[in-house]
Design an enzyme around this catalytic site. Sequence first.
Site, mmCIF file in Angstrom:
data_model
loop_
_atom_site.group_PDB
_atom_site.id
_atom_site.type_symbol
_atom_site.label_atom_id
_atom_site.label_comp_id
_atom_site.label_asym_id
_atom_site.label_seq_id
_atom_site.Cartn_x
_atom_site.Cartn_y
_atom_site.Cartn_z
ATOM 1 N N SER A 252 0.931 -1.255 -0.085
ATOM 2 C CA SER A 252 -0.006 0.030 -0.115
ATOM 3 C C SER A 252 0.740 1.270 0.098
ATOM 4 O O SER A 252 1.760 1.067 0.572
ATOM 5 C CB SER A 252 -0.975 0.100 1.356
ATOM 6 O OG SER A 252 -1.321 1.278 1.511
ATOM 7 N N TYR B 182 -1.454 -0.757 10.588
ATOM 8 C CA TYR B 182 -1.621 -0.814 9.373
ATOM 9 C C TYR B 182 -0.458 -0.389 8.213
ATOM 10 O O TYR B 182 0.041 -1.276 7.467
ATOM 11 C CB TYR B 182 -2.863 -0.362 8.613
ATOM 12 C CG TYR B 182 -3.087 -0.712 7.206
ATOM 13 C CD1 TYR B 182 -3.581 -1.777 6.781
ATOM 14 C CD2 TYR B 182 -3.068 0.541 6.468
ATOM 15 C CE1 TYR B 182 -3.546 -2.077 5.483
ATOM 16 C CE2 TYR B 182 -3.316 0.225 5.008
ATOM 17 C CZ TYR B 182 -3.445 -0.846 4.660
ATOM 18 O OH TYR B 182 -3.799 -1.106 3.271
HETATM 19 N N1 LIG Z 1 -8.481 -0.330 -0.271
HETATM 20 C C1 LIG Z 1 -7.682 0.449 -0.286
HETATM 21 O O1 LIG Z 1 -7.846 1.474 -0.264
HETATM 22 C C2 LIG Z 1 -6.281 -0.192 -0.355
HETATM 23 C C3 LIG Z 1 -5.262 0.574 -0.766
HETATM 24 C C4 LIG Z 1 -4.131 -0.047 -0.538
HETATM 25 C C5 LIG Z 1 -3.986 -1.308 -0.248
HETATM 26 N N2 LIG Z 1 -4.954 -1.931 -0.159
HETATM 27 C C6 LIG Z 1 -4.711 -3.603 0.071
HETATM 28 O O2 LIG Z 1 -5.475 -4.103 -0.832
HETATM 29 C C7 LIG Z 1 -5.714 -5.546 -0.290
HETATM 30 C C8 LIG Z 1 -7.205 -5.940 -0.225
HETATM 31 O O3 LIG Z 1 -8.052 -4.981 0.441
HETATM 32 P P1 LIG Z 1 -9.249 -4.114 -0.112
HETATM 33 O O4 LIG Z 1 -9.359 -2.957 -0.121
HETATM 34 O O5 LIG Z 1 -9.874 -5.279 -1.210
HETATM 35 O O6 LIG Z 1 -10.342 -4.835 1.066
HETATM 36 P P2 LIG Z 1 -11.700 -5.737 1.453
HETATM 37 O O7 LIG Z 1 -12.593 -5.510 0.201
HETATM 38 O O8 LIG Z 1 -11.946 -5.579 2.747
HETATM 39 O O9 LIG Z 1 -11.084 -7.292 0.867
HETATM 40 C C9 LIG Z 1 -10.294 -7.929 1.799
HETATM 41 C C10 LIG Z 1 -10.118 -9.247 1.453
HETATM 42 O O10 LIG Z 1 -9.407 -10.012 2.685
HETATM 43 C C11 LIG Z 1 -10.004 -11.046 3.174
HETATM 44 N N3 LIG Z 1 -9.750 -11.296 4.543
HETATM 45 C C12 LIG Z 1 -9.590 -10.404 5.646
HETATM 46 N N4 LIG Z 1 -9.168 -10.882 6.621
HETATM 47 C C13 LIG Z 1 -9.080 -12.178 6.374
HETATM 48 C C14 LIG Z 1 -8.493 -13.393 7.166
HETATM 49 N N5 LIG Z 1 -8.281 -13.430 8.457
HETATM 50 N N6 LIG Z 1 -8.111 -14.546 6.358
HETATM 51 C C15 LIG Z 1 -8.392 -14.578 5.052
HETATM 52 N N7 LIG Z 1 -8.800 -13.717 4.200
HETATM 53 C C16 LIG Z 1 -9.022 -12.455 4.970
HETATM 54 C C17 LIG Z 1 -11.567 -10.724 3.173
HETATM 55 O O11 LIG Z 1 -12.368 -11.814 3.139
HETATM 56 P P3 LIG Z 1 -13.163 -12.399 4.390
HETATM 57 O O12 LIG Z 1 -13.813 -11.242 5.008
HETATM 58 O O13 LIG Z 1 -14.295 -13.136 3.740
HETATM 59 O O14 LIG Z 1 -12.186 -13.171 5.085
HETATM 60 C C18 LIG Z 1 -11.567 -9.899 1.686
HETATM 61 O O15 LIG Z 1 -11.698 -10.724 0.693
HETATM 62 C C19 LIG Z 1 -5.408 -5.462 1.171
HETATM 63 O O16 LIG Z 1 -4.031 -6.043 1.427
HETATM 64 C C20 LIG Z 1 -5.257 -3.902 1.404
HETATM 65 O O17 LIG Z 1 -4.429 -3.598 2.489
HETATM 66 C C21 LIG Z 1 -6.127 -1.522 -0.059
#
Ligand SMILES: NC(=O)c1ccc[n+]([C@@H]2O[C@H](COP(=O)([O-])OP(=O)(O)OC[C@H]3O[C@@H](n4cnc5c(N)ncnc54)[C@H](OP(=O)(O)O)[C@@H]3O)[C@@H](O)[C@H]2O)c1
Length: 270
Positions: free
Chosen positions: A145, A158
Site C-alpha cells: 500500500s 496497518y
Molecule cells: N482499499 C484501499 O484503499 C487499499 C489501498 C492500498 C492497499 N490495499 C490493500 O489491498 C488489499 C485488499 O483490500 P481491499 O481494499 O480489497 O479490502 P476488502 O474489500 O476488505 O477485502 C479484503 C479481503 O481480505 C479477506 N480477509 C480479511 N481478513 C482475512 C483473514 N483473516 N483470512 C483470510 N482472508 C481475509 C476478506 O475476506 P473475508 O472477510 O471473507 O475473510 C476480503 O476478501 C489489502 O491487502 C489492503 O491492505 C487496499
Amino acid sequence: MTHQHSDKPGVAIVTGASSGIGRVYADRLAARGYDLVLVARREERLRDIAADLRQRHAVNAEVLAADLSRPAGVAAVVERLSGDASVSLLVNNAGFSALKPLTDTPDNVILDMIGLNVTALTVLSKAALVAFKARNAGTLVNVGSGAGFAPYPGIPVYGSTKAYVYLFTQSLQSEVEGTAVRVQLVLPGAVISEGWDVAGGAALEPLPEAIVMTTEDCVDAALAGLDLGERVTCPSLHDETILRDYEALTGRLMQSMFDGKPAARYKAGG
Ligand SMILES: NC(=O)c1ccc[n+]([C@@H]2O[C@H](COP(=O)([O-])OP(=O)(O)OC[C@H]3O[C@@H](n4cnc5c(N)ncnc54)[C@H](OP(=O)(O)O)[C@@H]3O)[C@@H](O)[C@H]2O)c1
C-alpha cells in the site's frame, strides 16, 4: 507430428477473493484463462463468486475457506499450493486495516492484522517461491500500500505492516534473480472497497472522489504493470520519477549508515 501443448496459464491462488481488489483479481485472471483457487473466510460468498466465474469464463474455480490470521488457515493454503504443480500464480492480497491510534486498538486486532498482513503473506510467499523456483516458473504478486511509505496518523499498525510488505517483497527480487520466476509488488493508493468499512472509515467523511480509485481500475493497472514486466507497480502514481528518486535516496541512506565512527554532531564537547 502435432505437438500437444496447452495454452492454459495454470492455477492462480488469490487471497482475499471474497471482496474488493481480490475479487476483481479473480475475475480478471479468470478472463485470462487461469483456473482459480479463491481464499477468504466467508465461504458462501466465495461459492457464489466461484460459480459466477465458472459460468462466465469457462474456467475451474475452487473455494478454499481459510482464516489467514491463524496458522491453520495459512497451512491449508500452503498445502494447496505446494501439492499442485499447476499453480503458477499467487496473489497475496488479503489484508485489513484499523483506523485507530495504537492505544485504542484492541490487542487481538493488532495480532490478527500482523498475522494476516505480515505473517501469512511471508509464509505464503515462501511456499510460492519454493514451488516456483523448483520449476523455474511462476509469479508471486504481493499487495502492499502507498500507506507503507511514510507514517500516517491513525494507521500505526496497518501502515507498518505495509512498510514490511514493501521491504520484504523487494528483498525477494534477489532470490529470483537469474530465474524465470517473477515477483511483483503492487502498491495501491486509496481504493473504494469494503476494506474502508472494515477499517472503521464508514464513521468518517468519505474520501474525496478525486483521490480514490475503483477496484477495477486498480487491478487492471496492476495487471498492465505485470505485463510490462514491472517489479513495483503503483497504479495511481502518475510521476514515476518520485518512486525512482525514493528508491535511489533510501539506497543511498542505507549505504551511508555503515560507518564505524560516530557522526561529528555526537562527539562530546562538539
Ligand atoms: N482499499 C484501499 O484503499 C487499499 C489501498 C492500498 C492497499 N490495499 C490493500 O489491498 C488489499 C485488499 O483490500 P481491499 O481494499 O480489497 O479490502 P476488502 O474489500 O476488505 O477485502 C479484503 C479481503 O481480505 C479477506 N480477509 C480479511 N481478513 C482475512 C483473514 N483473516 N483470512 C483470510 N482472508 C481475509 C476478506 O475476506 P473475508 O472477510 O471473507 O475473510 C476480503 O476478501 C489489502 O491487502 C489492503 O491492505 C487496499
